[in-house]
Design a protein around this motif. Structure first.
Motif, short mmCIF file in Angstrom:
data_model
loop_
_atom_site.label_atom_id
_atom_site.label_comp_id
_atom_site.label_asym_id
_atom_site.label_seq_id
_atom_site.Cartn_x
_atom_site.Cartn_y
_atom_site.Cartn_z
N SER A 134 0.84 -1.20 0.00
CA SER A 134 0.00 0.00 0.00
C SER A 134 0.87 1.24 0.00
O SER A 134 1.77 1.38 0.85
CB SER A 134 -0.92 0.02 1.22
N ARG A 146 -4.73 -2.21 6.97
CA ARG A 146 -4.57 -2.90 8.26
C ARG A 146 -4.76 -4.41 8.12
O ARG A 146 -5.44 -5.04 8.92
CB ARG A 146 -5.53 -2.34 9.31
N VAL A 160 0.80 4.85 0.98
CA VAL A 160 -0.03 5.63 1.89
C VAL A 160 0.55 7.04 1.99
O VAL A 160 1.75 7.22 2.21
CB VAL A 160 -0.09 4.98 3.28
N THR A 164 3.43 -1.40 3.97
CA THR A 164 3.03 -0.01 3.80
C THR A 164 4.22 0.83 3.37
O THR A 164 5.26 0.84 4.03
CB THR A 164 2.45 0.55 5.10
N HIS A 165 4.04 1.53 2.26
CA HIS A 165 5.08 2.44 1.76
C HIS A 165 4.57 3.86 1.96
O HIS A 165 3.68 4.33 1.25
CB HIS A 165 5.36 2.17 0.28
N GLN A 166 5.12 4.55 2.93
CA GLN A 166 4.68 5.90 3.24
C GLN A 166 5.24 6.89 2.23
O GLN A 166 6.46 6.93 2.00
CB GLN A 166 5.13 6.30 4.65
N ARG A 178 -4.91 5.96 3.97
CA ARG A 178 -4.70 5.18 5.19
C ARG A 178 -4.54 3.71 4.81
O ARG A 178 -5.05 3.26 3.80
CB ARG A 178 -5.86 5.35 6.16
N PRO A 179 -3.79 2.94 5.62
CA PRO A 179 -3.55 1.54 5.27
C PRO A 179 -4.80 0.68 5.44
O PRO A 179 -5.77 1.07 6.11
CB PRO A 179 -2.45 1.13 6.26
N GLU A 227 0.16 -6.83 4.84
CA GLU A 227 0.31 -5.57 4.11
C GLU A 227 1.68 -4.94 4.37
O GLU A 227 2.11 -4.79 5.51
CB GLU A 227 -0.78 -4.60 4.54
#
Length: 925
Positions: A297, A405, A299, A411-413, A402-403, A409
């Motif tokens: 994701s 959750r 995000v 998460t790539h900010q 937003r992820p 997953e």
């Protein structure tokens, strides 16, 4: 924290349920406490409502809410006591309970499936085999072995059993490809699952590679006999093809499996963007992460450039010859629309059955991008879980604020650009050779929009009308105004709001007005729609194309090309902003938009002709606009609702919204002026039709009589006759055939006097249906034949198909099964061409009856089951008695003839979309 220390509570489920915290084992002796812990742990830390817990723990036992709450309090108290110092892991949240606990052995299985699939795809079978072998070693016995008497636990255990079976099969596949002798393991698996064609296929390949061609062919023959004896079916196409490969000693049997060609739509618009700046490291990191199956994701906040980055990642992945699929979720307003939107993006019919199995099949080995998921995270998470379970070697890239959750997953900010990259992006977008690196004015402008790509693009778009000094001065003032708190940016990032606000202020007044007016469109619009809704009241219609081009150049408007041609759409944040700027004018613009929707609806009233498929597609593309206009008009202008819904009733019926359309009409009729008018009478007649066709015959009759009386009072012969036809259909539905014959015959005389051939055909079709119900079958058949000729002369495809179905039932009743099949197949092909779902169901039901009569009960039951499930989905039950009797009688007889084998046939049919069945039959010779 779950108590003392930093260790979390873990549940181990691949065997009897065990509890640990770090290296410490906990004893939870009572079965119900263990059951509760497992049920909560499966929710991944989210609260489970009391009623859901009660249903899963105590089944169908009737309990008062107070009793449920009390029992759960006692049970959670016991669980907390068993957990001791880690009791805080159990918590009360909202109307349910949650457990902060992991399931490491189950998580390890998910990771193993993902890792092994990635290793197989990258040509590392030995490493993949090691991963699967390690995963299988985690089982300590049957999963949830001590809880299998609890229904919900038994279902979860079955899922783990299926996963274990899949891992065993994958291990055999890998060992076979690596030249390892797998004969003994394959034989054990085949003994456990003798009807599994995939396992038999592996056994055949193993025998063939061992030089035992005759034994391999004998194994296929043994499977064929068993399938015929136990299920009454033939082997699959794959098994038959394998047999032919063995017979011709196909050399590919010695080779690794080659990847299947992609069946995903071409994404011709997915081309590299000019001067992509500042995200190269992000692209490399994401491509590496997506090299194996899993979920990633991106995000970040509004305007961070999530979609642009996802496009570049997809382009980079595609360079490696990997299939790509893209689904934009931004136009969707409800979670229920997520799966249909994915189906549409993949070219799968979203309106027929459950599209996910076909979607998963098409996505095998692909990268799927789900763009703009922040407003639908729960539904998207559910979709992702389902796809990961069903699709092989699938990577999913999600963009969201937003992820999701989910456990798996990554998460790539995505944050703002660094100052140097932001300045470079600004310079490139300005296309000005005068701007040099290090220009302080550029740095000031970029900082004012927090170095976010959207804000930078908006700023750069104004350089052609302002000097850099003027722009820098204005952006600085705007940002300071927002930071001071004089403007509320809501959930939006204040710098993004500032960029949009400032850009909007500096637009020419006509462009500003058009931007604001376009905000009333939901899901975008065509150029014609933009001209009609945004034009006028100070805006020259001829100027709209130029203004749209200007807005697109300034990154305030997106343009896409699809099946409906070119569409214009505002970004979500800009649309929200533009709606705010409409202010007091919003209602007036929405009225214009609603009138445009009413005009569109009016053009579709004559459905069923040669252009029916085009009308259906146009309404499907504009459905979001129609719904938005209806919801607005329900409060603002109820008669406008009638103008939109009454002509389009057939569309809502065909697409499973019959109850929604009926509710719209009810509310609008109740709120509108009750004075009799032709428009009101027509709407009541349509409401009667929708009510009748949803199975509410008594209410449908009452509404139909109201419409009839109103048309009589108004002296409208056409409406009078149309109402009589509707009442006649209701009379047929309640088996009052004499009354139906009287009403339909009177309607036919009216239409004959009006020389309205189309409505005459409709009336005589009902006359013939009443004759068929009265047992005057041959007479009915002759009239149906005449009506078919009338439809052909009018080029009315829907009318012709409907009458052909009626004629097919007559032939069936006269035991002319060849004639029944021919008529039903012709009707099916027409219905399929014009995309009319309920018609396809009717034709498939009739063909199912013919298959039964010709001695094919398994084929018949499969067709009848698919049709029955589709009727339930669209909310349109069969209401014509002899058609219903024929369908139900055929299904009951097919089940009787098949006996216990019927269960497998029905289970198979549940997974088959109506579109697949329709295509199979339509292309059959």
């Amino acid at each position: 924290m779950t108590g003392s220390g930093d260790h979390r509570l873990d549940l181990h489920v691949l065997g009897p349920v065990g509890f640990t915290v770090g290296d410490e084992s906990l004893e939870v002796g009572r079965r119900m406490e263990r059951t509760l812990a497992v049920r909560l742990a499966l929710a991944c830390g989210r609260a489970v409502p009391d009623e859901a817990i009660a249903r899963d723990l105590w089944g169908d036992e009737e309990l008062e809410p107070e009793r449920v709450a009390e029992r759960l309090r006692v049970l959670t108290h016991r669980l907390r006591r068993a957990l001791g110092e880690h009791s805080s892991a159990v918590r009360r949240e909202g109307g349910g309970y949650a457990l902060d606990a992991g399931m490491p052995d189950a998580d390890a299985l998910d990771e193993a499936m993902t890792r092994s699939a990635g290793l197989r795809r990258t040509g590392e079978p030995k490493r993949a085999l090691a991963v699967i072998t390690e995963a299988l070693a985690r089982w300590r016995g049957p999963a949830l072995a001590d809880l299998r008497e609890v229904p919900f636990a038994a279902l979860e255990a079955a899922k783990f059993d299926e996963l274990q079976r899949e891992l065993r099969v994958q291990r055999v596949e890998l060992e076979l490809d690596l030249g390892i002798d797998v004969t003994a393991e394959i034989e054990r698996l085949v003994m456990d699952y003798p009807l599994d064609e995939r396992l038999t296929g592996l056994a055949v390949i193993a025998l063939y590679r061992a030089g035992r061609q005759a034994d391999a062919l004998e194994r296929i023959q043994r499977l064929r006999s068993r399938l015929a004896d136990e299920l009454g079916v033939d082997p699959s196409v794959a098994t038959t093809e394998l047999e032919l490969q063995v017979l011709r000693q196909d050399p590919t049997l010695q080779a690794h499996e080659t990847p299947r060609p992609s069946r995903l739509p071409d994404l011709n618009w997915l081309i590299p963007r000019d001067n992509f700046v500042g995200r190269d490291e992000d692209v490399h990191a994401l491509v590496d992460e997506l090299d194996r199956p899993g979920l990633v994701s991106i995000v970040g906040g509004p305007g961070a450039g999530k979609t642009v980055l996802a496009r570049e990642v997809a382009i980079a992945v595609r360079r490696g010859n990997r299939p790509i699929a893209w689904c934009d979720l931004a136009p969707l307003s409800t979670g229920a629309a997520v799966a249909p939107a994915l189906a549409a993006a993949l070219g799968v019919d979203p309106g027929v059955g459950d599209p996910l199995p076909e979607c998963a099949d098409r996505l095998t080995g692909a990268l799927l991008v789900l763009d703009n998921a922040e407003h639908l995270v729960d539904s998207v998470a559910e979709l992702v879980r389902s796809l990961q379970w069903k699709a092989e070697r699938l990577s999913i890239l999600v963009t969201s604020q937003r992820p999701l959750r989910l456990r798996a997953e990554y998460t790539h900010q995505l944050d703002a650009l660094d100052p140097e990259a932001a300045a470079e992006l600004f310079r490139l977008r300005c296309r000005s050779e005068e701007l040099l690196p290090g220009d302080l004015r550029v740095a000031e402008i970029c900082a004012a929009v927090d170095h976010l790509p959207l804000g930078i693009e908006l700023a750069a778009g104004l350089v052609r009308t302002l000097t850099l000094d003027q722009l820098a001065a204005r952006i600085h003032q705007r940002t300071r105004l927002l930071v001071a708190g004089n403007r509320d940016s809501g959930a939006r990032h204040s710098s993004l709001r500032a960029a949009i606000d400032w850009s909007h202020t500096l637009l020419d007044p006509p462009a500003r007005t058009v931007l604001n007016r376009l905000a009333v469109f939901a899901g975008g619009c065509t150029l014609d729609a933009a001209e009609q809704v945004a034009g006028g009241n100070g805006i020259e219609v001829a100027d709209i194309p130029v203004l749209l081009a200007d807005l697109h150049e300034r990154s305030l408007l997106t343009v896409s090309v699809g099946e409906g041609g070119r569409r214009y759409q505002l970004l979500e944040s800009i649309r929200d902003y533009a709606l705010d700027r409409l202010g007091r004018d919003e209602d007036a613009v929405r009225r214009v938009h609603a009138r445009w929707c009413a005009d569109l609806a009016g053009r579709t009233e004559r459905y069923g002709g040669a252009d029916h498929a085009d009308l259906d597609r146009e309404l499907r593309l504009e459905e979001a606009n129609l719904r938005a206009a209806i919801e607005f008009a329900l409060d603002d202008d109820p008669p406008l609702v009638l103008q939109i819904v009454t002509p389009t009733w057939w569309y809502w019926w065909s697409h499973g919204s019959i109850d929604t359309a009926r509710d719209w009409l009810r509310r609008a009729l109740a709120a509108a002026d009750p004075e009799p008018t032709l428009e009101r009478a027509s709407s009541i007649r349509v409401a009667a039709s929708l009510t009748r066709n949803s199975g509410q015959l008594r209410e449908g009759r009452v509404l139909g009589e109201q419409a009839l009386q109103m048309f009589r009072d108004l002296g409208d012969e056409r409406g009078h006759g149309a109402s009589l036809v509707g009442l006649a259909i209701t009379s047929v539905a309640v088996r009052d055939y004499e009354q139906a014959l009287k009403e339909a015959s009177e309607a036919a005389e009216i239409f004959r006097s009006l020389d309205n051939q189309r409505l005459l055909g409709t009336a005589e079709n009902v006359v013939a249906s009443a004759l068929r119900g009265l047992g005057r079958t041959e007479e009915a058949g002759e009239l149906f034949e005449a009506v078919c000729e009338l439809w052909r002369s009018q080029n009315d495809l829907r009318g012709l198909a409907g009458t052909l179905c009626n004629l097919a039932l007559v032939h069936h009743q006269l035991k002319d099964y060849a004639g029944a099949r021919a008529d039903a197949l012709q009707a099916l092909r027409i219905y399929r061409d014009i995309n009319l779902t309920e018609g396809m169901i009717d034709a498939i039901d009739l063909i199912g009856g013919v298959e039964l009569a010709e001695g094919n009960p398994a084929v018949a039951l499969r067709l009848l089951t698919v049709g029955r499930l589709e009727r339930i989905r669209i909310g349109a039950p069969q209401i014509i008695p002899d058609e219903l009797d024929a369908r139900e009688g055929a299904e009951a007889e097919a089940r009787r003839q098949l006996g216990s084998a019927a269960t497998a046939v029905v289970a198979d049919a549940r997974a088959v979309p109506l579109s697949v069945i329709a295509a199979e039959l339509a292309f059959a010779t």
